[in-house]
Write an enzyme that holds these catalytic residues in place. Structure first.
Site, PDB file in Angstrom:
ATOM      1  CG  LEU A  97     -58.148  -0.620   6.603  1.00 21.52           C
ATOM      2  CD1 LEU A  97     -56.823  -0.170   6.022  1.00 21.52           C
ATOM      3  CD2 LEU A  97     -59.142   0.541   6.588  1.00 21.52           C
ATOM      4  CG  HIS A  98     -55.957  -6.971   8.571  1.00 21.78           C
ATOM      5  ND1 HIS A  98     -55.790  -7.186   7.227  1.00 21.78           N
ATOM      6  CD2 HIS A  98     -54.966  -7.653   9.181  1.00 21.78           C
ATOM      7  CE1 HIS A  98     -54.752  -7.975   7.038  1.00 21.78           C
ATOM      8  NE2 HIS A  98     -54.223  -8.278   8.206  1.00 21.78           N
ATOM      9  NE  ARG A  99     -50.960  -7.143   7.622  1.00 26.76           N
ATOM     10  CZ  ARG A  99     -49.776  -7.619   7.248  1.00 26.76           C
ATOM     11  NH1 ARG A  99     -48.673  -7.077   7.680  1.00 26.76           N
ATOM     12  NH2 ARG A  99     -49.714  -8.657   6.446  1.00 26.76           N
ATOM     13  NE  ARG A 112     -55.369  -4.440  14.825  1.00 24.97           N
ATOM     14  CZ  ARG A 112     -54.552  -5.107  15.614  1.00 24.97           C
ATOM     15  NH1 ARG A 112     -54.490  -6.422  15.553  1.00 24.97           N
ATOM     16  NH2 ARG A 112     -53.778  -4.485  16.451  1.00 24.97           N
ATOM     17  CG  ASP A 121     -54.136  -3.095   5.702  1.00 28.26           C
ATOM     18  OD1 ASP A 121     -54.801  -4.112   5.433  1.00 28.26           O
ATOM     19  OD2 ASP A 121     -54.339  -2.416   6.726  1.00 28.26           O
TER      20      ASP A 121
END
Ligand code: UD1
Ligand code: UDP
Length: 359
Positions: A207-209, A242, A280
């Site tokens: 998960l990072h978008r 992030r 994602d």
């Protein structure tokens, strides 16, 4: 001899470069790698150079942790200096990050032809920084290496057939990479033992978008769904820096312990042994398929529509009910994964042959 300068900077680009750099080397084309420095933690950058035997970059521009404009602008300035010094016959860029766009812009303005690997991908969501980066990079590239038939069709629909660029259906270099390293990852990785995962079903999550991390409502919904699922299933979440930073700053808590980002061998082992994937990430969505796993795509749209069309992957956005319901469903699904929408694992050779014959 014609020389190529390749611009890399973010995790997925090191991984993609591992295949093409090897193919270029084998065909005798000299390549100089330029690392923008966009990703800089050892487990986001150096680990891939070590594990995947990617040639050492000629320079690391150390440009990171800035706003989009500042990052792209500073990268352009520094890449331009390197290009003026190196005088390559072509510049290779990968994917859709700020490093991609900066490299393509710097080269095109110096009239150095650009080869875009992973061309023609579209989400049709112009709020994504990646969509802006990929459309602009495509437009100023001379070779458009498309991973899928859909990406070729996207370019044709946008009139790219009329531009002075050639469109090639090369297949996906990430498939080449997955095939290559899956032969050795079991021997090299200790992650299954380290996390005591043998014999235990688990879901692999990334998960990072920006659309998920910078929207706290979405991030809370997704992490809430993961917390819910973690009551009955182990979740392995190598957490992108992030996402870690946003969660720390905003007190968003997980009811299980995420792990630090892992190297590619560990990732291949996790993909091989997991029950299913939630992500994602562009790359991880496809890798799930390469390793015959279903993927819940934690986004509202995807560029990799083949897999949602074929019913392997499912768009669940940030909707907690959808995430939990689909997770229970795919955990019990057994499909064949026989289609080959990403080519035959020789994309890097095809790209190298085309570059060699047209440089
Ligand atoms: C970038 C790409 C994205 C890609 C992703 C792959 C852009 C616009 N986005 O997003 O398309 O999917 O890489 O992972 O180019 N950070 C660290 N350590 C690192 C790397 C990043 O702490 O090694 C931190 C940065 O300081 C920053 C945040 O993570 O605070 C975001 O990094 P950035 O490179 O701007 O974007 P990504 O989210 O990594
Ligand atoms: N990946 C990795 N370690 C991790 C998470 C991801 O090696 O902890 C790999 C993953 O297997 C894939 C690539 O990183 O090959 C995808 O990169 P990322 O998700 O950062 O970016 P995206 O593909 O979304 O641009």
């Amino acid at each position: 001899m014609h020389k190529i300068v390749t611009i890399v900077g973010a995790r997925p680009q090191f991984i993609k470069a591992s295949a093409l750099s090897r193919a270029l080397q084998q065909s005798g084309i000299p390549e100089v790698l330029v690392h923008t420095g966009q990703h800089f933690d050892d487990n986001m950058a150096e680990v891939f150079f070590r594990e995947m035997e990617i040639p050492a970059p000629a320079c690391n521009l150390a440009i990171h942790s800035l706003t989009h404009g500042a990052m792209t602008g500073r990268m352009m300035e520094e890449i331009e200096k390197v290009l003026l010094e190196q005088k390559p016959s072509a510049v290779v860029v990968y994917g859709d990050t700020n490093s991609t766009l900066a490299g393509a812009l710097a080269a095109a303005k110096l009239h150095i032809p650009v080869a875009h690997v992973e061309a023609g991908l579209r989400s049709f969501n112009m709020r994504m920084p990646e969509e802006i980066n990929r459309i602009l990079t495509d437009r100023i590239s001379s070779w458009l290496f498309c991973p899928t038939e859909t990406s070729v069709a996207n370019l044709r629909n946008e009139g790219f057939g009329h531009f002075p660029a050639t469109i090639h259906l090369s297949g996906d270099v990430m498939y080449d990479v997955a095939l290559h390293y899956s032969r050795i990852s079991a021997e090299k990785s200790g992650i299954m033992k380290q996390l005591r995962l043998h014999g235990r079903p688990f879901a692999l999550v990334t998960l990072h978008r920006q659309e998920n991390t910078d929207d706290l409502a979405r991030l809370s919904q997704i992490t809430g769904a993961l917390n819910d699922l973690s009551r009955t299933l182990d979740i392995v979440l190598p957490l992108h820096p992030r996402t870690y930073k946003v969660m720390e700053t905003n007190g968003i808590r997980l009811h299980f312990t995420p792990i630090s980002p892992v190297g590619y061998f560990d990732m291949v082992e996790l993909l091989t042994h997991c029950s299913f994937v939630m992500s994602d990430s562009g790359g991880v969505q496809k890798e799930a398929f390469f390793f015959r796993k279903h993927c819940l795509v934690l986004r509202d749209e995807t560029e990799w529509t083949e897999l949602t069309d074929l019913g392997y992957n499912f768009l669940v956005g940030a909707n907690p009910e959808k995430i939990v319901a689909r997770a229970h469903e795919v955990a019990l699904m057994h499909r064949s994964f026989t289609e080959t929408p990403y080519g035959d694992g020789t994309a890097a050779e095809k790209i190298t042959d085309i570059l060699k014959s047209t440089l």
